[in-house]
Design a protein around this motif. Sequence first.
Motif, PDB file in Angstrom:
ATOM      1  N   SER A  83      31.444  11.587  94.634  1.00  0.00           N
ATOM      2  CA  SER A  83      32.814  12.101  94.591  1.00  0.00           C
ATOM      3  C   SER A  83      32.832  13.605  94.376  1.00  0.00           C
ATOM      4  CB  SER A  83      33.601  11.403  93.472  1.00  0.00           C
ATOM      5  OG  SER A  83      32.975  11.636  92.213  1.00  0.00           O
ATOM      6  N   GLN A  84      31.911  14.123  93.607  1.00  0.00           N
ATOM      7  CA  GLN A  84      31.857  15.562  93.356  1.00  0.00           C
ATOM      8  C   GLN A  84      31.387  16.306  94.601  1.00  0.00           C
ATOM      9  OE1 GLN A  84      29.403  16.004  89.942  1.00  0.00           O
ATOM     10  NE2 GLN A  84      30.868  15.047  88.553  1.00  0.00           N
ATOM     11  N   HIS A  85      30.505  15.667  95.376  1.00  0.00           N
ATOM     12  CA  HIS A  85      30.038  16.324  96.595  1.00  0.00           C
ATOM     13  C   HIS A  85      31.159  16.448  97.608  1.00  0.00           C
ATOM     14  CE1 HIS A  85      27.940  16.701 100.508  1.00  0.00           C
ATOM     15  NE2 HIS A  85      27.072  17.400  99.812  1.00  0.00           N
ATOM     16  N   GLN A  86      32.059  15.462  97.635  1.00  0.00           N
ATOM     17  CA  GLN A  86      33.184  15.534  98.564  1.00  0.00           C
ATOM     18  C   GLN A  86      34.149  16.650  98.190  1.00  0.00           C
ATOM     19  OE1 GLN A  86      34.818  11.621  98.407  1.00  0.00           O
ATOM     20  NE2 GLN A  86      33.065  10.647  99.434  1.00  0.00           N
ATOM     21  N   ASN A  87      34.259  16.972  96.899  1.00  0.00           N
ATOM     22  CA  ASN A  87      35.152  18.026  96.428  1.00  0.00           C
ATOM     23  C   ASN A  87      34.406  19.322  96.155  1.00  0.00           C
ATOM     24  OD1 ASN A  87      37.217  16.110  96.457  1.00  0.00           O
ATOM     25  ND2 ASN A  87      36.791  15.490  94.336  1.00  0.00           N
ATOM     26  N   ALA A  88      33.233  19.489  96.791  1.00  0.00           N
ATOM     27  CA  ALA A  88      32.412  20.669  96.513  1.00  0.00           C
ATOM     28  C   ALA A  88      33.088  21.944  96.973  1.00  0.00           C
ATOM     29  CB  ALA A  88      31.047  20.525  97.197  1.00  0.00           C
ATOM     30  N   SER A  89      33.930  21.867  97.998  1.00  0.00           N
ATOM     31  CA  SER A  89      34.586  23.076  98.486  1.00  0.00           C
ATOM     32  C   SER A  89      35.682  23.544  97.543  1.00  0.00           C
ATOM     33  CB  SER A  89      35.188  22.801  99.872  1.00  0.00           C
ATOM     34  OG  SER A  89      36.096  21.710  99.781  1.00  0.00           O
ATOM     35  N   VAL A  90      36.184  22.591  96.746  1.00  0.00           N
ATOM     36  CA  VAL A  90      37.260  22.952  95.846  1.00  0.00           C
ATOM     37  C   VAL A  90      36.727  23.505  94.537  1.00  0.00           C
ATOM     38  CG1 VAL A  90      39.306  22.057  94.639  1.00  0.00           C
ATOM     39  CG2 VAL A  90      38.689  21.191  96.919  1.00  0.00           C
ATOM     40  N   GLN A  91      35.665  22.856  93.993  1.00  0.00           N
ATOM     41  CA  GLN A  91      35.144  23.272  92.701  1.00  0.00           C
ATOM     42  C   GLN A  91      33.659  23.570  92.831  1.00  0.00           C
ATOM     43  OE1 GLN A  91      35.789  19.966  90.138  1.00  0.00           O
ATOM     44  NE2 GLN A  91      34.385  18.617  91.204  1.00  0.00           N
ATOM     45  N   LEU A  92      33.181  24.332  91.918  1.00  0.00           N
ATOM     46  CA  LEU A  92      31.760  24.634  91.909  1.00  0.00           C
ATOM     47  C   LEU A  92      30.958  23.377  91.627  1.00  0.00           C
ATOM     48  CD1 LEU A  92      31.750  27.990  89.920  1.00  0.00           C
ATOM     49  CD2 LEU A  92      31.548  27.696  92.402  1.00  0.00           C
ATOM     50  N   GLN A  93      29.821  23.275  92.309  1.00  0.00           N
ATOM     51  CA  GLN A  93      28.983  22.105  92.124  1.00  0.00           C
ATOM     52  C   GLN A  93      28.332  22.153  90.748  1.00  0.00           C
ATOM     53  OE1 GLN A  93      26.248  22.312  95.364  1.00  0.00           O
ATOM     54  NE2 GLN A  93      27.685  21.508  96.859  1.00  0.00           N
ATOM     55  N   PRO A  94      28.237  21.020  90.062  1.00  0.00           N
ATOM     56  CA  PRO A  94      27.540  20.993  88.778  1.00  0.00           C
ATOM     57  C   PRO A  94      26.051  21.215  88.989  1.00  0.00           C
ATOM     58  CG  PRO A  94      28.171  18.767  89.455  1.00  0.00           C
ATOM     59  CD  PRO A  94      28.804  19.714  90.427  1.00  0.00           C
ATOM     60  N   GLU A  95      25.375  21.564  87.941  1.00  0.00           N
ATOM     61  CA  GLU A  95      23.975  21.952  88.032  1.00  0.00           C
ATOM     62  C   GLU A  95      23.077  20.876  88.633  1.00  0.00           C
ATOM     63  OE1 GLU A  95      20.741  24.375  87.888  1.00  0.00           O
ATOM     64  OE2 GLU A  95      22.839  24.873  87.549  1.00  0.00           O
ATOM     65  N   HIS A 143      20.937   3.405  93.852  1.00  0.00           N
ATOM     66  CA  HIS A 143      21.683   2.149  93.756  1.00  0.00           C
ATOM     67  C   HIS A 143      23.028   2.372  93.070  1.00  0.00           C
ATOM     68  CE1 HIS A 143      22.197  -2.211  93.358  1.00  0.00           C
ATOM     69  NE2 HIS A 143      22.562  -1.991  92.097  1.00  0.00           N
ATOM     70  N   GLY A 144      23.037   3.155  91.994  1.00  0.00           N
ATOM     71  CA  GLY A 144      24.288   3.425  91.292  1.00  0.00           C
ATOM     72  C   GLY A 144      25.277   4.229  92.120  1.00  0.00           C
ATOM     73  N   GLU A 145      24.770   5.204  92.877  1.00  0.00           N
ATOM     74  CA  GLU A 145      25.666   5.983  93.735  1.00  0.00           C
ATOM     75  C   GLU A 145      26.249   5.119  94.839  1.00  0.00           C
ATOM     76  OE1 GLU A 145      26.799   8.969  93.447  1.00  0.00           O
ATOM     77  OE2 GLU A 145      25.594   9.675  91.776  1.00  0.00           O
ATOM     78  N   GLY A 146      25.443   4.173  95.335  1.00  0.00           N
ATOM     79  CA  GLY A 146      25.976   3.251  96.344  1.00  0.00           C
ATOM     80  C   GLY A 146      27.056   2.357  95.778  1.00  0.00           C
ATOM     81  N   VAL A 147      26.823   1.872  94.556  1.00  0.00           N
ATOM     82  CA  VAL A 147      27.847   1.043  93.905  1.00  0.00           C
ATOM     83  C   VAL A 147      29.109   1.865  93.642  1.00  0.00           C
ATOM     84  CG1 VAL A 147      28.383  -0.223  91.791  1.00  0.00           C
ATOM     85  CG2 VAL A 147      26.150  -0.516  92.878  1.00  0.00           C
ATOM     86  N   ALA A 148      28.952   3.107  93.213  1.00  0.00           N
ATOM     87  CA  ALA A 148      30.116   3.958  92.940  1.00  0.00           C
ATOM     88  C   ALA A 148      30.893   4.260  94.220  1.00  0.00           C
ATOM     89  CB  ALA A 148      29.650   5.260  92.289  1.00  0.00           C
ATOM     90  N   TYR A 149      30.165   4.368  95.334  1.00  0.00           N
ATOM     91  CA  TYR A 149      30.861   4.635  96.600  1.00  0.00           C
ATOM     92  C   TYR A 149      31.652   3.417  97.060  1.00  0.00           C
ATOM     93  CZ  TYR A 149      31.597   5.705 101.520  1.00  0.00           C
ATOM     94  OH  TYR A 149      32.158   5.922 102.750  1.00  0.00           O
ATOM     95  N   VAL A 150      31.050   2.216  96.896  1.00  0.00           N
ATOM     96  CA  VAL A 150      31.740   0.998  97.317  1.00  0.00           C
ATOM     97  C   VAL A 150      32.980   0.774  96.466  1.00  0.00           C
ATOM     98  CG1 VAL A 150      31.533  -1.515  97.476  1.00  0.00           C
ATOM     99  CG2 VAL A 150      29.641  -0.047  98.218  1.00  0.00           C
ATOM    100  N   PHE A 151      32.829   1.006  95.146  1.00  0.00           N
ATOM    101  CA  PHE A 151      33.969   0.843  94.245  1.00  0.00           C
ATOM    102  C   PHE A 151      34.539   2.212  93.894  1.00  0.00           C
ATOM    103  CE2 PHE A 151      31.178  -2.770  93.565  1.00  0.00           C
ATOM    104  CZ  PHE A 151      32.059  -3.828  93.666  1.00  0.00           C
ATOM    105  N   SER A 152      34.809   3.002  94.907  1.00  0.00           N
ATOM    106  CA  SER A 152      35.267   4.382  94.670  1.00  0.00           C
ATOM    107  C   SER A 152      36.624   4.431  93.991  1.00  0.00           C
ATOM    108  CB  SER A 152      35.331   5.142  95.996  1.00  0.00           C
ATOM    109  OG  SER A 152      36.185   4.454  96.907  1.00  0.00           O
ATOM    110  N   ILE A 153      37.394   3.393  94.142  1.00  0.00           N
ATOM    111  CA  ILE A 153      38.705   3.404  93.500  1.00  0.00           C
ATOM    112  C   ILE A 153      38.605   2.959  92.053  1.00  0.00           C
ATOM    113  CG2 ILE A 153      39.928   3.007  95.656  1.00  0.00           C
ATOM    114  CD1 ILE A 153      40.140   0.068  94.895  1.00  0.00           C
ATOM    115  N   GLY A 154      37.408   2.516  91.606  1.00  0.00           N
ATOM    116  CA  GLY A 154      37.224   2.095  90.219  1.00  0.00           C
ATOM    117  C   GLY A 154      37.483   0.611  90.056  1.00  0.00           C
TER     118      GLY A 154
END
Length: 690
Positions: free
Chosen positions: A386-398, A452-463
């Motif tokens: 989710s942060q990578h998708q909003n990278a243009s808006v905010q600075l990327q975390p370290e 695996h966790g990033e894949g799960v977070a993407y599938v359940f992106s709405i929480g």
Amino acid sequence: MESLDEAPGRERGGESNNQEREDQYETSHYKSPLFSDPWKPYQRPRAIIKEWLLGLRRCLGSMCGMEWYGYAALGVMMAFLSFLMDLSVTKLLRAHQWLYVNLEGNSLLQFFCWTLYPACLCAVASSFSHNICPFSTGSGIPEVRTILAGIEMPHYLSLTNMFAKFLGLICVLAAGSTVSLGKVGPLVHLSTMVGAYLSKLCTLIQDKKKDKGAGEMLVVAAAVGVASCFGAPISGVLFSVEVMSSHFALRHYVPCFFSAACGALTSRLFAVWSGDGETLQALFKTNFPTALPFYPLEILLFALLGLLCGAVSCCYLFCHRWMLRFTKTNTAFVKMLTTEKGLYSGLVAFLLASVTFPHSAGQFMASKYTMNQLLTSLLDSRQWSSQHQNASVQLQPEPLSEWSSSGSPVYLSLAFFLLMKMWMLVLACTLPVPAGYFMPVFVYGAALGRLHGEGVAYVFSIGVTSDQQQVSINPGGYALAGAAALSGAVTHTLSPALLAIELTGQCSHAVPVLLATLLANALARSGHRPSFYDALSISKRLPHLPSLKKACPRLPSTTVGQFLGVKSVQLQKAAGSAEIQHAVKTSSETQIPVVESHESQILLGFVLRSELLIFLRRPKTETLEKHLHEVCSIHPTSVLLSPHNTVQEAHRILSVVGDQTLFVTERGRLVGLLTWTQMKKILEDLAKEI
């Protein structure tokens, strides 16, 4: 008591008293085990120092046994060695980073700086270790396991080996994440070396030699190695129980926990004093949510991650065993690893560093991070997708800025990292240098869990909703579970689950981490596959029974009768002095069997060699007409073996009874005997058949 220092004007009577007192010092203290070699000059000062030392020994010994001070000293010394090693490695890594940054703008020079630095360090480590002590290469855990099983390997516990392993390991760790090697195994080996010498020192200064189990200090040292490395005493003891000792006595637990706690506490204090931490805290700080760390249905996803880690561990162990066989059979590899170890290490390190060059494939692998930085970034609780998708808006975390420096999605970077690191880790295991292999697998498992966790977070992106509250997925929790599950599956242990919790302090994920580790272990152990350390023991043909069972499926059915050689020396009940003297000269065993007669061979028991020697020292007039059963007590045998007992059963019994001789009988008739020396010979013969 009068003072030993006399004034110049003292009377002659006082001088005579002093002389008598000095004579008493000489007669009493020169017999002490501390000072068996008399020293002529400075007798009075030496006598005073001896008195102080002996008084200190009595004072310390009155509180607890001297071995407990040895346990505490072992933990403190290993924490100091680990801190000194980390400090040296940090300085070398900063020097490499400084040189690389100052060459910014010239890609060719940066490439040579990036590749030649670790290549030279690995070549130096390999050449230095091989020339100083060839036994210092590798992890050291397979050899320590063999020593704890009762096999004597004195070269692996020498001071030369400790010196070569310590300096060689510093050079290997300074190569950075390009080579991806750790220090857990070598630190356990170093701890065992220190423990061996502390054990000798404690035995030397004790008033009475207490009846302790053989190698107790070595068992304790194995736990201290892990505790001083990570500051994790509980998992260090469990690791020692699971990996190091095939027979772990209950009396070892308290010394192990005590020494491991001393090592872990000293290690964390060194970190605070050096400025790396503000207080005694976990080695890898995390910020997982505590209110609701994971959704209950996520347990199924953690279980799926455990099965995935188990499958990946099977693939990794298969590739590792194949590479070990290839390096043993391929002519070019055998020749290079025999005569040109430094050249081989330099070439392999150069190849691995070329792959991880930041301006090429390294930009997809976060190659600028060290091993600790990689693990810290993978345990980040934020969702990178989710942060990578909003990278243009905010600075990327370290953490995300390094993993997505090429602009590619995080999934591709993690997948590429896993694909490349698989063969890189297998290739790095062939380097003839002092190195550990646990931490690289731990980091690899964290990357697998992160994907695996990033894949799960993407599938359940709405929480996921629970009780009208929106809950977001924590990929860092999956990374923690993946690290424990994969490292546990590769080593066939469960202690990495507790180690992951101790390293991060995240007790909230204890259940999913343990579940993933259990499932990964179940899949990795299926089919009686050897673990990582078992494969190393098999490759080196070490006489370690648990490893030989994985390599020789017929071993559990191998009987003791197949290894019984020449008939042992024995005495009959009515033996005379001539027969006794012949038996004492022929046999060197401490226990000599006694039979009813040489014809019947019915075993009655055994006699001690010391009693026979006392009998033979008597005048001939007393021993001429005496028989064995009249002058010596025949001790009954408490444990008997049958020729049909397996080698595994005999080894288990010998590990319990210790140095006692086991007599092999069939229907009451003596057919042979078995000792630890013969058992070692049997295991060595089985290892040569691999």
